[in-house]
Design a protein around this motif. Structure first.
Motif, PDB file in Angstrom:
ATOM      1  N   PRO B  68      51.320  60.795  57.730  1.00 18.27           N
ATOM      2  CA  PRO B  68      52.143  60.214  58.807  1.00 18.27           C
ATOM      3  C   PRO B  68      51.403  60.125  60.141  1.00 18.27           C
ATOM      4  O   PRO B  68      51.753  59.285  60.970  1.00 18.27           O
ATOM      5  CB  PRO B  68      53.323  61.179  58.923  1.00 18.27           C
ATOM      6  CG  PRO B  68      53.400  61.833  57.616  1.00 18.27           C
ATOM      7  CD  PRO B  68      51.997  61.944  57.131  1.00 18.27           C
ATOM      8  N   ASP B  71      49.996  56.733  60.830  1.00 18.60           N
ATOM      9  CA  ASP B  71      50.901  55.669  61.315  1.00 18.60           C
ATOM     10  C   ASP B  71      50.752  55.464  62.805  1.00 18.60           C
ATOM     11  O   ASP B  71      50.938  54.370  63.317  1.00 18.60           O
ATOM     12  CB  ASP B  71      52.362  56.063  61.092  1.00 18.60           C
ATOM     13  CG  ASP B  71      52.717  56.081  59.645  1.00 18.60           C
ATOM     14  OD1 ASP B  71      52.010  55.432  58.875  1.00 18.60           O
ATOM     15  OD2 ASP B  71      53.681  56.761  59.296  1.00 18.60           O
ATOM     16  N   ARG B  72      50.495  56.562  63.485  1.00 21.15           N
ATOM     17  CA  ARG B  72      50.539  56.519  64.950  1.00 21.15           C
ATOM     18  C   ARG B  72      49.223  56.046  65.548  1.00 21.15           C
ATOM     19  O   ARG B  72      49.072  56.061  66.761  1.00 21.15           O
ATOM     20  CB  ARG B  72      50.857  57.909  65.488  1.00 21.15           C
ATOM     21  CG  ARG B  72      52.323  58.235  65.534  1.00 21.15           C
ATOM     22  CD  ARG B  72      52.807  58.730  64.222  1.00 21.15           C
ATOM     23  NE  ARG B  72      54.212  59.140  64.266  1.00 21.15           N
ATOM     24  CZ  ARG B  72      54.952  59.317  63.203  1.00 21.15           C
ATOM     25  NH1 ARG B  72      54.442  59.075  61.998  1.00 21.15           N
ATOM     26  NH2 ARG B  72      56.183  59.709  63.303  1.00 21.15           N
ATOM     27  N   TYR B  75      49.686  51.473  66.122  1.00 22.68           N
ATOM     28  CA  TYR B  75      51.112  51.468  65.794  1.00 22.68           C
ATOM     29  C   TYR B  75      51.666  50.070  65.602  1.00 22.68           C
ATOM     30  O   TYR B  75      52.843  49.897  65.364  1.00 22.68           O
ATOM     31  CB  TYR B  75      51.914  52.214  66.856  1.00 22.68           C
ATOM     32  CG  TYR B  75      51.435  51.964  68.261  1.00 22.68           C
ATOM     33  CD1 TYR B  75      51.720  50.776  68.890  1.00 22.68           C
ATOM     34  CD2 TYR B  75      50.669  52.915  68.930  1.00 22.68           C
ATOM     35  CE1 TYR B  75      51.261  50.528  70.157  1.00 22.68           C
ATOM     36  CE2 TYR B  75      50.203  52.669  70.203  1.00 22.68           C
ATOM     37  CZ  TYR B  75      50.500  51.473  70.812  1.00 22.68           C
ATOM     38  OH  TYR B  75      50.043  51.217  72.063  1.00 22.68           O
ATOM     39  N   PRO B  78      50.681  49.816  61.204  1.00 24.95           N
ATOM     40  CA  PRO B  78      50.517  51.157  60.626  1.00 24.95           C
ATOM     41  C   PRO B  78      50.121  51.119  59.157  1.00 24.95           C
ATOM     42  O   PRO B  78      49.441  52.029  58.679  1.00 24.95           O
ATOM     43  CB  PRO B  78      51.889  51.800  60.815  1.00 24.95           C
ATOM     44  CG  PRO B  78      52.827  50.699  61.052  1.00 24.95           C
ATOM     45  CD  PRO B  78      52.062  49.597  61.675  1.00 24.95           C
ATOM     46  N   ASN B  82      47.389  53.358  56.992  1.00 26.11           N
ATOM     47  CA  ASN B  82      47.719  54.088  55.769  1.00 26.11           C
ATOM     48  C   ASN B  82      46.743  53.733  54.659  1.00 26.11           C
ATOM     49  O   ASN B  82      46.168  54.599  54.001  1.00 26.11           O
ATOM     50  CB  ASN B  82      49.133  53.737  55.281  1.00 26.11           C
ATOM     51  CG  ASN B  82      50.229  54.286  56.176  1.00 26.11           C
ATOM     52  OD1 ASN B  82      51.372  53.930  56.039  1.00 26.11           O
ATOM     53  ND2 ASN B  82      49.882  55.158  57.104  1.00 26.11           N
ATOM     54  N   SER B 112      50.875  43.263  57.822  1.00 30.62           N
ATOM     55  CA  SER B 112      50.603  44.060  59.017  1.00 30.62           C
ATOM     56  C   SER B 112      49.633  43.334  59.931  1.00 30.62           C
ATOM     57  O   SER B 112      49.788  43.361  61.146  1.00 30.62           O
ATOM     58  CB  SER B 112      49.980  45.398  58.651  1.00 30.62           C
ATOM     59  OG  SER B 112      50.829  46.119  57.845  1.00 30.62           O
ATOM     60  N   THR B 157      56.760  53.469  61.770  1.00 36.20           N
ATOM     61  CA  THR B 157      56.080  54.630  61.191  1.00 36.20           C
ATOM     62  C   THR B 157      56.363  54.646  59.702  1.00 36.20           C
ATOM     63  O   THR B 157      57.250  55.338  59.232  1.00 36.20           O
ATOM     64  CB  THR B 157      56.581  55.898  61.859  1.00 36.20           C
ATOM     65  OG1 THR B 157      58.009  55.862  61.837  1.00 36.20           O
ATOM     66  CG2 THR B 157      56.123  55.972  63.283  1.00 36.20           C
ATOM     67  N   THR B 158      55.554  53.889  58.983  1.00 36.25           N
ATOM     68  CA  THR B 158      55.898  53.603  57.598  1.00 36.25           C
ATOM     69  C   THR B 158      55.541  54.711  56.613  1.00 36.25           C
ATOM     70  O   THR B 158      56.338  55.053  55.758  1.00 36.25           O
ATOM     71  CB  THR B 158      55.190  52.324  57.165  1.00 36.25           C
ATOM     72  OG1 THR B 158      53.815  52.460  57.515  1.00 36.25           O
ATOM     73  CG2 THR B 158      55.751  51.127  57.875  1.00 36.25           C
ATOM     74  N   SER B 159      54.333  55.262  56.726  1.00 38.60           N
ATOM     75  CA  SER B 159      53.849  56.289  55.771  1.00 38.60           C
ATOM     76  C   SER B 159      54.110  55.866  54.334  1.00 38.60           C
ATOM     77  O   SER B 159      54.596  56.637  53.525  1.00 38.60           O
ATOM     78  CB  SER B 159      54.545  57.634  56.001  1.00 38.60           C
ATOM     79  OG  SER B 159      54.347  58.064  57.287  1.00 38.60           O
TER      80      SER B 159
END
Lengths: 357, 443
Positions: B68, B71-72, B75, B78, B82, B112, B157-159
């Motif tokens: 996670p 993700d940041r 942004y 994200p 990942n 994305s 914040t997908t993770s």
């Protein structure tokens, strides 16, 4: 006595007209831009659940600004900092006094012109007041003692100075064609017909002059694409250190300038209150048809025509504001000095040539 | 003339502090400018206002838990972060995710990228005063984020990408959403092309402003759209293909002069290519469609547990997976079946002793995902350029060192040379077209 009362009524009437139109211009701006950008726009302000497409929004904004803290940074100059927004507001608001809203009307044997002041240098008065308006910007930029505001003030002053020249040159042609500086006479002159059917409007006689005037006038309103003094993403603007009602006054002045510029465009180039083929007794169409109208109906038509034309130019300016990106400072100067001023001079020469033939 | 006057006549430079709180400074970057009027004599860029110790934090998180945090970084895109991180770990583990998962990753990465480019250009045009373009593009981004939301459960914040695959399969109505996103984005692109491409004001603001030569760009370590705008054909997806990019067709748009307009144009054309890639990946996903379980075969977790308590199940019980509750159909083929590197499926955990042990081991301190000793670098093509992860493993469950190669840092390093001698107003489109994302730059 009655003269003074009539004058007072005219002053109050024209100011109320200007302020209301400006207030609703803010609403229109939000709505028009919303339509352009697939949004809904302001529609939440309501009185007892009555929303009316957000028509109360300008009043909500005004109330909010009035009740905000009157903030003044400690490092600013108190007098000038406070004075600047009022100067800005005053010099624009005062120009409405020479705008002719309609022809003279007769009530009870008394002739009343629908214009607060019919002075013989009306056009110069408007230009002078609009030029004085830069003091508001310059002072706010200087007195804020903030470098962003200073840059904004400087940009504003430079922009005003250079576009004032183009504006003036563009208007010389108009003055040559309708040989008067009195706005009411300029409007009356536009009531005649050219070749028997074409209204003799300023835009017909002075297309190039209109073009130069309108662009220079857009620059006077200091909105995108000419919003150098503001440039909110670059230098935040000359009102960086203002908040609440003082900031509101600057904002309001911007919108008021749109209205004034629209009034001026209408008066000088689009026949003011003139309706094509409408005379004192009604319509006389070039094809031969006539439609007789009572004097009051003619007046209503004229005032309505003026308002519709003003509204159209307000709308046009909003449309331009939401379509274009912003110029850069030097490019703006290039446009002013290298394009508009030569065009303005060319217009004068052409007009003189045509007139002398 | 007195000295005082002569001194007054000479222009003195003014120091202007742009940022860290400034509308055009994308978060928190500070540019100190020395100005002569509006001309920039010199400038100094200061970063670090958003530093939050990403790399150091990662040394104290397990490989699974630090996902996670990625993700940041950038942004705005994200999912690419990942993918980059997960591919690095997979490279160390020698793990190959299933075909379907790879296509989903490509799909998500490209969406994305579109969202990244849209945001960049939207911000750039807004800062140039074209607010309408901003809202158009943000609307297109909304369509794309709807796809993200439906698939990953989050908008930013997908993770979503997991070591060994992806967390869950695409949602039930994803094809419709995707079609809407694609057509919506294409419509917006058409509008924006019309509004900006030949707009004299926009051209004046961007043409010839912030020019970068090919050699300088390379020596600054530029990558991504900014490097390609100078004419250097370098795209990680072509140079070192990862996932299934070598099997997909796309072009690498190149610029010529490396100015703001070229950067704008390269990004616009890359969006087109990314949309092409999305379409191809979506089509390939049909070929490797998962076997969908029949309706009556699915079991709610309680039922499965109850059944396993009565007697040991003969064959594997398949539950409805967890992400969208019981509504979601179980679709295998999105995670590799390497027991050590993935979170074991809940149906195993709840119904078998082996599954329970694996689950316990995966999450227990000191166990879990433990890549072999070694170091590895892997890079993906991020929204701004080569997004690289350098990972050193000492064989434990936490990285010994994780370094991020953030493309923004190298771009920002060149800002000073791009704006020297130009006007204050030129900072805005230049800064905007570089697309500085502080989350990634400061980490």
């Amino acid at each position: 006595m009655i003269e003074i009362l009539i004058l007072l009524a005219k002053i109050v009437g024209s100011l109320v007209w200007l302020l209301l139109l400006t207030l609703y211009l803010t609403w229109a701006e939000r709505k028009v831009s919303a339509v352009m950008q697939d949004r809904i726009g302001a529609n939440r302000a309501s009185i007892r659940g009555l929303r009316l497409f957000g028509l109360f929004q300008p009043f909500a904004d005004a109330i909010k600004m009035i009740f905000k803290e009157d903030f003044r940074p400690s490092f600013s100059r108190r007098l000038l900092h406070t004075l600047a927004p009022f100067l800005s507001f005053f010099f624009v608001a005062v120009t409405v006094s020479v705008m002719p809203f309609g022809d003279r009307i007769r009530i009870g044997g008394r002739t009343i012109s629908l214009q607060v002041l019919d002075i013989d240098v009306g056009l110069l008065f408007v230009l002078a007041m609009l030029s004085l308006g830069i003091y508001g910007i310059l002072l706010s930029g200087w007195a804020s003692n903030n470098r962003f505001a200073l840059l904004g003030g400087m940009r504003g002053a430079a922009q005003f100075l250079s576009y004032e020249v183009a504006l003036g040159l563009a208007l010389v042609g108009v003055v040559m064609v309708f040989p008067s500086l009195r706005l009411s006479e300029i409007v009356s002159a536009q009531g005649r017909l050219l070749f028997g059917f074409l209204p003799k409007w300023g835009v017909v006689l002075q297309p190039l002059g209109f073009f130069v005037f309108f662009i220079a006038a857009l620059a006077e309103t200091k909105r995108v694409p000419f919003d150098m003094p503001e440039g909110e993403s670059e230098i935040i603007g000359f009102f960086t250190e203002y908040g609440g009602l003082k900031w509101g006054l600057f904002m309001f002045t911007d919108f008021m300038e749109i209205v004034i510029i629209s009034c001026l465009t209408t008066t000088l180039f689009f026949g003011g209150w003139q309706v094509p083929w409408l005379g004192a007794d009604g319509f006389v169409f070039p094809g031969g048809g006539t439609w007789a109208l009572a004097p009051w109906a003619v007046t209503v038509f004229q005032v309505l025509a003026f308002n519709v034309k003003v509204a159209f130019f307000c709308w046009l300016q909003i449309l331009i504001r939401w379509t274009y990106p912003r110029f850069r400072y030097d490019q703006l100067m290039d446009l002013g000095w290298k394009v508009l001023i030569p065009l303005g001079l060319l217009n004068i020469i052409l007009t003189a040539a045509v007139l002398s033939v | 003339m007195s000295t005082r006057f002569r001194r007054g006549a000479r222009s003195e430079s003014m120091l202007l502090n742009m940022g860290p709180s400034h509308p055009a400074m994308h978060g928190a970057v500070r540019i100190m400018l020395e100005l002569d009027g509006e001309r920039i004599l010199s400038s100094e860029v200061e970063v670090g206002y958003l530093h939050r110790g990403f790399e150091k934090t990662c040394e104290n998180k397990t490989y699974f838990n630090l996902l996670p945090y990625t993700d940041r970084l950038n942004y705005v895109s994200p999912l690419i972060n990942n993918v980059g991180y997960v591919l690095t770990v997979e490279k160390l583990l020698g793990l190959e995710p299933p075909e379907r998962a790879q296509h989903i990753r490509v799909l998500m990465s490209e969406l994305s990228r579109v969202s990244d480019h849209l945001t960049c250009l939207a911000a750039m045009s807004m800062e140039c005063g074209a607010f309408t373009v901003f809202l158009y593009m943000i609307q297109a981004r909304e369509y794309i984020w709807d796809v993200f939301e439906e698939t990953t459960g989050a908008r930013m914040t997908t993770s979503y990408i997991r070591v060994g695959g992806v967390r869950a399969d695409l949602g039930p109505g994803w094809r419709d959403l995707l079609a809407k996103a694609l057509s919506g984005t294409r419509r917006v692109l058409k509008d924006v092309h019309g509004l900006l491409d030949k707009n004299k004001i926009f051209l004046d603001r961007t043409r010839g402003v912030g020019e970068m030569s090919r050699e300088d760009a390379l020596s600054y370590g530029w990558t991504g759209p900014c490097l390609r705008s100078t004419g250097v054909n370098y795209d990680v997806r072509k140079a070192r293909p990862y996932l299934v990019y070598d099997r997909l067709e796309f072009e690498v748009p190149l610029g010529d002069r490396g100015d703001n307009y070229d950067r704008y144009m390269v990004r616009m054309r890359e969006i087109d290519q990314s949309l092409r890639l999305v379409e191809q990946a979506a089509a390939k996903l049909e070929d490797c469609a998962p076997e969908v379980m029949a309706q009556d075969e699915r079991l709610e977790p309680e039922d499965a547990i109850a059944r396993s308590r009565v007697r040991r199940p003969d064959e594997g019980i398949r539950l409805s997976p967890t992400l969208e509750g019981a509504e979601k159909r179980l679709t295998p083929g999105i995670l590799s079946d390497d027991g050590r590197s993935i979170v074991p499926p809940k149906e195993d955990v709840y119904t078998s002793m082996e599954g329970l042990i694996r689950h316990f081991k995966f999450f227990m301190k000191g166990h879990g995902l433990r890549p072999p000793r070694g170091e590895v670098y892997h890079s993906v093509e991020g929204g701004n350029g080569e997004l690289g992860f350098y990972l050193v493993s000492d064989g434990t469950d936490r990285p010994y060192r994780l370094h991020l190669r953030a493309p923004c840092l190298h771009l920002l390093a060149a800002l000073e040379s791009l704006i020297r001698g130009r006007y204050v107003a030129d900072i805005i489109p230049t800064f905007g077209s570089l697309n500085i994302i502080l989350g990634e730059l400061d980490r």
